[in-house]
Design a protein around this motif. Structure first.
Motif, short mmCIF file in Angstrom:
data_model
loop_
_atom_site.label_atom_id
_atom_site.label_comp_id
_atom_site.label_asym_id
_atom_site.label_seq_id
_atom_site.Cartn_x
_atom_site.Cartn_y
_atom_site.Cartn_z
N MET A 303 0.83 -1.21 0.00
CA MET A 303 0.00 0.00 0.00
C MET A 303 0.87 1.26 0.00
N ASP A 304 2.18 1.07 0.04
CA ASP A 304 3.08 2.22 0.12
C ASP A 304 4.35 1.90 -0.68
N VAL A 305 4.14 1.61 -1.97
CA VAL A 305 5.24 1.09 -2.79
C VAL A 305 6.38 2.09 -3.00
N ASN A 306 6.08 3.38 -2.82
CA ASN A 306 7.14 4.39 -3.03
C ASN A 306 7.93 4.68 -1.77
N ASN A 307 7.63 3.99 -0.70
CA ASN A 307 8.34 4.16 0.56
C ASN A 307 9.86 4.05 0.33
N ASN A 308 10.59 5.00 0.89
CA ASN A 308 12.05 5.04 0.67
C ASN A 308 12.75 3.76 1.10
N VAL B 100 6.10 -9.84 -18.25
CA VAL B 100 5.38 -9.01 -17.27
C VAL B 100 5.90 -9.33 -15.86
N PHE B 101 6.31 -10.58 -15.66
CA PHE B 101 6.77 -11.01 -14.34
C PHE B 101 8.29 -10.82 -14.18
N GLY B 102 8.99 -10.91 -15.27
CA GLY B 102 10.45 -10.75 -15.18
C GLY B 102 11.14 -11.38 -16.37
N ASP B 103 12.31 -10.85 -16.68
CA ASP B 103 13.05 -11.37 -17.82
C ASP B 103 14.20 -12.24 -17.33
N THR B 104 13.86 -13.34 -16.69
CA THR B 104 14.90 -14.24 -16.15
C THR B 104 14.64 -15.67 -16.63
N MET B 105 15.66 -16.49 -16.48
CA MET B 105 15.53 -17.90 -16.87
C MET B 105 14.46 -18.59 -16.01
N VAL B 128 -3.03 0.99 -5.64
CA VAL B 128 -1.84 1.78 -5.99
C VAL B 128 -1.39 1.51 -7.43
N GLY B 129 -2.31 1.14 -8.29
CA GLY B 129 -1.95 0.86 -9.68
C GLY B 129 -2.58 -0.43 -10.16
N ASP B 130 -2.19 -0.82 -11.37
CA ASP B 130 -2.77 -2.04 -11.94
C ASP B 130 -1.94 -3.27 -11.56
N PHE B 131 -2.65 -4.36 -11.38
CA PHE B 131 -2.00 -5.63 -11.02
C PHE B 131 -2.38 -6.69 -12.06
N ILE B 132 -1.53 -7.70 -12.17
CA ILE B 132 -1.79 -8.80 -13.11
C ILE B 132 -2.02 -10.09 -12.33
N LEU B 133 -3.12 -10.74 -12.67
CA LEU B 133 -3.38 -12.07 -12.11
C LEU B 133 -3.25 -13.07 -13.26
N LEU B 134 -2.50 -14.12 -13.03
CA LEU B 134 -2.35 -15.17 -14.05
C LEU B 134 -3.27 -16.31 -13.64
N LEU B 135 -4.34 -16.49 -14.40
CA LEU B 135 -5.38 -17.44 -13.99
C LEU B 135 -5.59 -18.52 -15.05
N SER B 136 -5.95 -19.71 -14.58
CA SER B 136 -6.30 -20.78 -15.51
C SER B 136 -7.11 -21.83 -14.76
N GLY B 137 -7.87 -22.62 -15.53
CA GLY B 137 -8.57 -23.75 -14.95
C GLY B 137 -9.78 -23.36 -14.13
N GLY B 147 -0.11 -16.86 -10.95
CA GLY B 147 0.86 -15.76 -10.79
C GLY B 147 0.20 -14.47 -10.39
N PHE B 148 0.97 -13.61 -9.76
CA PHE B 148 0.49 -12.31 -9.30
C PHE B 148 1.65 -11.33 -9.41
N THR B 149 1.40 -10.19 -10.05
CA THR B 149 2.46 -9.18 -10.08
C THR B 149 1.86 -7.78 -10.16
N GLY B 150 2.64 -6.82 -9.78
CA GLY B 150 2.20 -5.43 -9.82
C GLY B 150 2.69 -4.68 -8.59
N PRO B 151 2.45 -3.39 -8.49
CA PRO B 151 1.76 -2.59 -9.49
C PRO B 151 2.61 -2.41 -10.74
N LEU B 152 1.91 -2.36 -11.89
CA LEU B 152 2.63 -2.17 -13.16
C LEU B 152 3.10 -0.72 -13.25
N LEU B 153 4.25 -0.53 -13.84
CA LEU B 153 4.79 0.84 -13.95
C LEU B 153 4.09 1.60 -15.07
#
Lengths: 337, 153, 137
Positions: A303-308, B100-105, B128-137, B147-153
């Protein structure tokens, strides 16, 4: 008739379970075995291969037996893995507790005694009963009930005998040893205390964890350099061999190869497998210790992602992950994930 | 009498089918909305049940039920909720979805190894922004979360 | 009648269990080492299946670079490998192998039977020594 079926059934069970080296003998609650990246529900009788992990939940417990000579007790919320690596005296079994509490009661099981490991230390043992507590902050506490244990971390060793214990912080040398007499060991409260201080100062905690990962990476880099040197030498000698083959014929070439190339071939394989040992240890550490802290911080600051403080943590975390990507990932593949 | 029997049999078959769990089914909008509703209800026990393990949170692979449970509980404790107005967008899985989740192996392998082709990326608003839910089944009315990620920049 | 149905179902269940356990996939010691040799000289993509899950290095060697790169003693460049397999070998036996580069070298195998009542014998390699040096364990 029923009796015959029962006898056949027992015989089948006996036949199907014979000959296994490490097996689960008791499971209470839901326990997972993680093998080649897949999770399976564990049942008594399941056998474990080196590299497999036993994962207990908050209300589950497992007992393992090795060749009926040693017992391993995996307490709730623990991750325990059996690994193997090339040591100075040949193959060494490493019983690794990534997180949680695991007790050991050894008989004469391996010919040479196994090594006990956590993310922050390794311990050599002799005829021992001991308990290893691996905290979620990467710390370790070892409590010895009998026998002799030599705990080593960051190049410093401490010998422990009956009723002695020692704590090792991640990336640090072992602390002062202490007496266990009159002291009730309680993993849950020890772990909670360690985790509270980690979360109170996550930057310092992450720094220690980074040092610990660096320890693994240093081993990987040293071994990888050795392997690269060996391979270069091998390639160089192979060119000479090719020349001899062309100029002096097959028999001369073969003799040269047997004498000069083959001895190098014998060294590269075991060296590579040791690199894999440290890579897989790093992966466990990254997954369960570093990853655990990351998830906690993400949830705390969502809820406070910009926190330093949080941003500082993320930046440090990225640095640690970059080292992991650069030095460990080249030695991993899809089977490990 | 025969009609009643047929109705009962149909109901039983429907009940059996609806209680079956499958990881390989494209989640419908209604199921996604129900999932968001479930998350916002704070029923973390059910959330953990609907979590496919291993699960991906940003670039982190969560390999234990205990950790997923801890995460959902911590989010609930922090008061984090998702927009329940059904204004989410759904995107099918594409070649670059994992980025969206990361550019790693690890993230790439996770998608290749554990995410069914039927999975969808649901973009939903959070505080605090948009989030991604990875859903199936599906299991009952809800899809599984991978999967869950965010907030998106 | 009831007994007959039970009998038929029992036989059917046994057939299903036996076929699902891969009864026809069992291997003798000789066949296993032969298969290992075939895999060494082939793509090596399934070579790990020749090894017992009890191998300490099982997960460590379960990576393509170990087998396809010039890392292991069975360097890909040295194809073709030729293992002299004695008839009716014991679970631990020593023999020799050569490849297109050199040899013969001493090689010792230790195999374990992972078969069961349903599958029959299914020998897997547990340890390989080459010239007394443990290569796979």
């Amino acid at each position: 008739m029923k009796k015959i079926f029962l006898i056949i059934f027992i015989a089948i069970i006996a036949i199907t379970t014979y000959g296994q080296n490490t097996s689960l003998v008791y499971v209470d609650g839901w326990v997972d075995i993680r093998s080649a990246g897949e999770l399976f529900e564990a049942f008594p009788g399941d056998s474990l291969r080196a590299g497999d992990s036993v994962i207990t939940g908050s209300d589950s417990y497992a007992e393992l037996e090795q060749k009926n000579l040693s017992s391993i007790f995996v307490e709730p919320d623990s991750i325990f893995t059996i690994r193997e690596m090339e040591g100075s005296s040949g193959k060494e079994t490493v019983l690794s507790t990534t997180v949680g509490s695991v007790s050991f009661k050894f008989g004469k099981l391996f010919g040479i005694e196994p090594i006990i490991a956590t993310p922050s230390m390794v311990a050599g043992i002799r005829g021992t009963e001991l308990t290893v507590y691996a905290g979620e902050d990467g710390s370790t506490l070892i409590a010895v009930d009998s026998g002799l244990v030599t705990v080593e971390s960051q190049g410093v060793s401490v010998d422990l005998v009956k009723d002695e214990g020692v704590e090792v912080l991640p990336g640090e040398v072992p602390g002062e040893k202490f007496s266990l007499l009159g002291r009730e060991m309680d993993f849950a409260s020890w772990n909670a205390e360690k985790y509270e201080s980690l979360i109170a100062d996550p930057e310092t905690g992450l720094k220690h964890m980074g040092n610990q990962l660096d320890g693994f990476i240093t081993e990987i880099v040293i071994l990888d350099n050795l392997l690269t040197e060996l391979k270069m030498e091998k390639e160089y000698i192979k060119k000479e061999w090719q020349k001899i083959l062309d100029e002096q014929g097959k028999e001369q070439g073969k003799a040269f190869f047997n004498k000069n190339v083959h001895p190098l071939d014998l060294k590269t394989g075991p060296l590579f497998l040791n690199i894999r040992y440290y890579s897989l240890s790093s992966l466990s550490f990254r997954r369960f210790i570093l990853g655990g802290l990351y998830l906690d911080m993400k949830a705390r600051y969502i809820m406070d992602v910009n926190n330093n403080e949080y941003q500082k943590f993320l930046s440090m975390y990225e640095d640690v992950m970059n080292s992991f990507e650069e030095s460990v990932v080249p030695f991993l593949d899809a089977n490990d994930i | 009498m025969k009609k009643i029997a047929n109705v009962i049999i149909s109901i039983v078959i429907l009940l059996v089918l609806s209680s079956c769990a499958t990881m390989k089914a494209v989640p419908k909008d209604r199921a996604i909305a129900k999932f968001i509703e479930l998350y916002n209800s704070g029923d973390t026990v059910r959330m953990t049940e609907m979590t496919s393990i291993p699960m991906l949170i940003d670039g982190e692979i969560v390999a234990r039920n205990t950790d997923a449970d801890f995460f959902w509980n911590s989010l609930a404790k922090a008061g984090f909720t998702l927009d329940g107005s059904e204004s989410f967008t759904v995107e099918p899985l594409g070649a670059n979805s994992s980025l969206v989740f990361g550019d790693t192996m690890e993230v790439g392998t996770f998608f290749a190894k554990y995410v069914p082709e039927t999975a969808v990326l649901v973009r939903v608003k959070g505080p605090v922004g948009d989030f991604i839910l990875l859903l199936s089944g599906r299991k009952g009315p809800y899809p599984f979360i991978f999967g869950f990620t965010g907030p998106l920049l | 009648m009831y007994k007959k149905i039970v009998l038929v179902l029992t036989v059917f269940a046994l057939v299903m269990i036996i076929s699902s356990c891969g009864a026809l996939l069992g291997n003798s010691i000789e066949e296993r080492v032969q298969q290992f040799e075939i895999d060494l000289n082939g793509s090596r993509s399934s070579i790990i299946e020749n090894f017992s899950s009890d191998c300490g290095n099982y997960n460590a060697m379960n990576i393509a670079t170990y087998w396809s790169d010039n890392t292991s003693v069975f360097d890909d460049d040295y194809k073709t490998f030729n293992i002299v397999i004695p008839s009716d070998p014991a679970e631990t036996f020593t023999t020799t192998y050569s490849d297109n580069a050199g040899g013969p070298y001493n090689i010792k195998f230790y195999l374990v039977n992972e078969g069961d009542f349903f599958s029959g014998d299914n020998w897997k390699i547990r340890t390989i020594w080459v010239d007394d040096s443990v290569q796979i364990n």
